[in-house]
Design an enzyme around this catalytic site. Sequence first.
Site, PDB file in Angstrom:
ATOM      1  N   ARG A  59      37.507  36.015  57.726  1.00 54.97           N
ATOM      2  CA  ARG A  59      36.745  34.934  58.366  1.00 54.97           C
ATOM      3  C   ARG A  59      37.527  33.635  58.196  1.00 54.97           C
ATOM      4  NH1 ARG A  59      35.645  32.711  53.444  1.00 54.97           N
ATOM      5  NH2 ARG A  59      35.012  34.169  51.847  1.00 54.97           N
ATOM      6  N   LYS A 113      40.245  47.376  30.012  1.00 55.86           N
ATOM      7  CA  LYS A 113      39.058  47.193  30.854  1.00 55.86           C
ATOM      8  C   LYS A 113      38.219  48.454  30.823  1.00 55.86           C
ATOM      9  CE  LYS A 113      40.535  43.546  33.948  1.00 55.86           C
ATOM     10  NZ  LYS A 113      40.813  43.132  35.326  1.00 55.86           N
ATOM     11  N   HIS A 124      45.561  30.893  41.675  1.00 52.33           N
ATOM     12  CA  HIS A 124      44.995  31.564  42.849  1.00 52.33           C
ATOM     13  C   HIS A 124      45.730  31.016  44.064  1.00 52.33           C
ATOM     14  CE1 HIS A 124      41.512  32.964  45.436  1.00 52.33           C
ATOM     15  NE2 HIS A 124      42.207  32.195  46.239  1.00 52.33           N
ATOM     16  N   GLY A 147      32.261  42.374  33.659  1.00 46.69           N
ATOM     17  CA  GLY A 147      31.518  41.350  32.933  1.00 46.69           C
ATOM     18  C   GLY A 147      32.079  41.049  31.559  1.00 46.69           C
ATOM     19  N   GLY A 148      33.352  41.370  31.345  1.00 47.54           N
ATOM     20  CA  GLY A 148      33.984  40.993  30.077  1.00 47.54           C
ATOM     21  C   GLY A 148      33.769  42.005  28.957  1.00 47.54           C
ATOM     22  N   LYS A 200      36.714  47.191  48.708  1.00 46.92           N
ATOM     23  CA  LYS A 200      37.786  46.886  47.752  1.00 46.92           C
ATOM     24  C   LYS A 200      38.830  47.995  47.664  1.00 46.92           C
ATOM     25  CE  LYS A 200      37.725  43.294  44.775  1.00 46.92           C
ATOM     26  NZ  LYS A 200      36.685  42.325  44.740  1.00 46.92           N
TER      27      LYS A 200
END
Lengths: 456, 161
Positions: free
Chosen positions: A293, A158, A208, A164-165, A117
């Site tokens: 991919r 954040k 998205h 996870g919120g 990432k």
Amino acid sequence: MPLRRILVANRGEIALRIVRAARSLGMETVLAASVADRDSVAAREADRVVVIGPAAARASYLDARLMVHAAKATGCDGLHPGYGFLSERSSLAALCEQEGIAFVGPSATSIEAVGDKLAARRLAKAAGVMMTPGSAKLESAEDAVAFADAIGYPVVTKASAGGGGRGMVVARDTRSLRDGFARASIEAKEAFGDGTLFVERYVERARHVEVQVVGDGAGRVLHFGERDCSMQRRYQKMVEEAPAVALPVATRARLHKAAVDLLAAINYRNAGTVEFLYDVDRDEFYFMEVNARIQVEHPVSEMITGVDLVQLQLRVAGGEASSFRQSDIAVDGHAIEARILAEDPDRNFAPSPGRITQWLAPRGEGVRIDTAMEVGASVPPFYDSMIAKLIVHAADRPGAVARLRDALEQFQISGLATNLRLLRAIVGHRDFIEGRFDTRWLETVLLPSFVERRDS
Amino acid sequence: MTIIPARDIEALVRTFDVSDWDEMRVVVDGLELYLSKNPADRARLASAPNSAVSSATATDKPPSPSAKSTSKPAAIDVPEGMVVVRAPNLGTFYRAPKPGAPPYVSIGQKVEPETELCLIEVMKLFTSVTSGVGGTVQKILAEDSQLVEFDQPLFLIDPRS
């Protein structure tokens, strides 16, 4: 040299799709199947089947060494990993490189460059691709306010130590950020033992969107338009379409350029997808990640461009100099794909393996089904629950929506529970018909009423 | 006799596969399902052809994650009482420890459960396969230096002699 024989290191519809694409190019196929799949349709259609291991994926579809050994022992000169399983493991690509087998995908180096990432974000930054604006770690609420004032509201806090919120508070003005910051910090401290926060721009209405590309490994990257995959449940895509008509045409052009620039910079080879979050209100997009991919939803791009992407993958892997130029790739009409899953929406989407006793698939102009299912076929409990992809193509979006609605009406599957009824509810909903939905719509708007209707 | 749906058997096999249990026995009406993770049980099961496995596989061929114990009879005829030693994984089958060396076993040879029968090689990693049962080698079913698939029959052992 074009490839002669391909090892198909996957199962289900994509294995069958690869077998057929290879056959139409005059290539032979060897299917590496687990015990559970030795009688699958793909096994029947492949030139040869080798049973690679037991049903459990970790000892069969997830073992790169077994795959490469099988490829060598059966005289394959190429290996197609499909999607999922080993497809984005750089170790498989590296092993293929080492053994002189053409991996139908990017180089191991590229997979690593986009798979991590942080590395991917560095790449995006270097290529000038925008990411969600965000702060560094913040000391205090006042620092957060200063940052938010600079980038504009809404913002979301954040937790620096986890997701996870927990530690997430959406703030729409200075006061709510001041109040929320302390609350979020305490929550983060309780959840992760560390109350450190950072702040990011909050995308109120997100779509998205993603760009399909194919690179030749020498710096030339072509794109095949974009897709909109906003219809999701728990980050699992359920309905995908192309083109992304929610984006202005000029924005789409910028999106394509961003994807191409990002992957051209690393001489990306073969098929890949660059995913973005699109902020509807600001008309801006932010880089999310690269999928190195072929993807489940590639057929919608094939339908609007008329290019068989899996065949193209096999040709690129064989080193064939692409005869395509960007100007040759034209978009025609609109395509939508719905994923048919062996999951029961009435039982919280519990997987529903079993044997198909009835399979009446729709047919007709502009209707395509990618599946490895038929009457008598079984859906084993060991793998993903997707059993078919229903793809429609028409001259425009309203035409495609109508075609999808009719096709879903005709589709009849018995023997196991499916999400067909939910798909019909999505496609029949006014918001879907009018294209007014975002990534949270399915979970927050449709599903609550869908469940209620059943209970009443 | 109640017909047990294949999916129920699949669910049982899956439950067993992910558990840390060594064996599981389920008896429902005419169906008896016996699952074991102990390779030595192959001998016991194969020498009792009228018991568990044959009736379980006769129903609807559930996919067997632990095919060591629940393997369905492949395309070979197994004479009654004989035990089949199968490939634990896909790989290249070698009868001898190295080229030119005498084979681990030959037809007619007596073996113990711990006797090494062959090697299976995957990408230069060699694993030896033991008999799992005492007896006499009756048949060698795979060819030297050839690819064998997972669960492929390799040897036929007569445990009575």
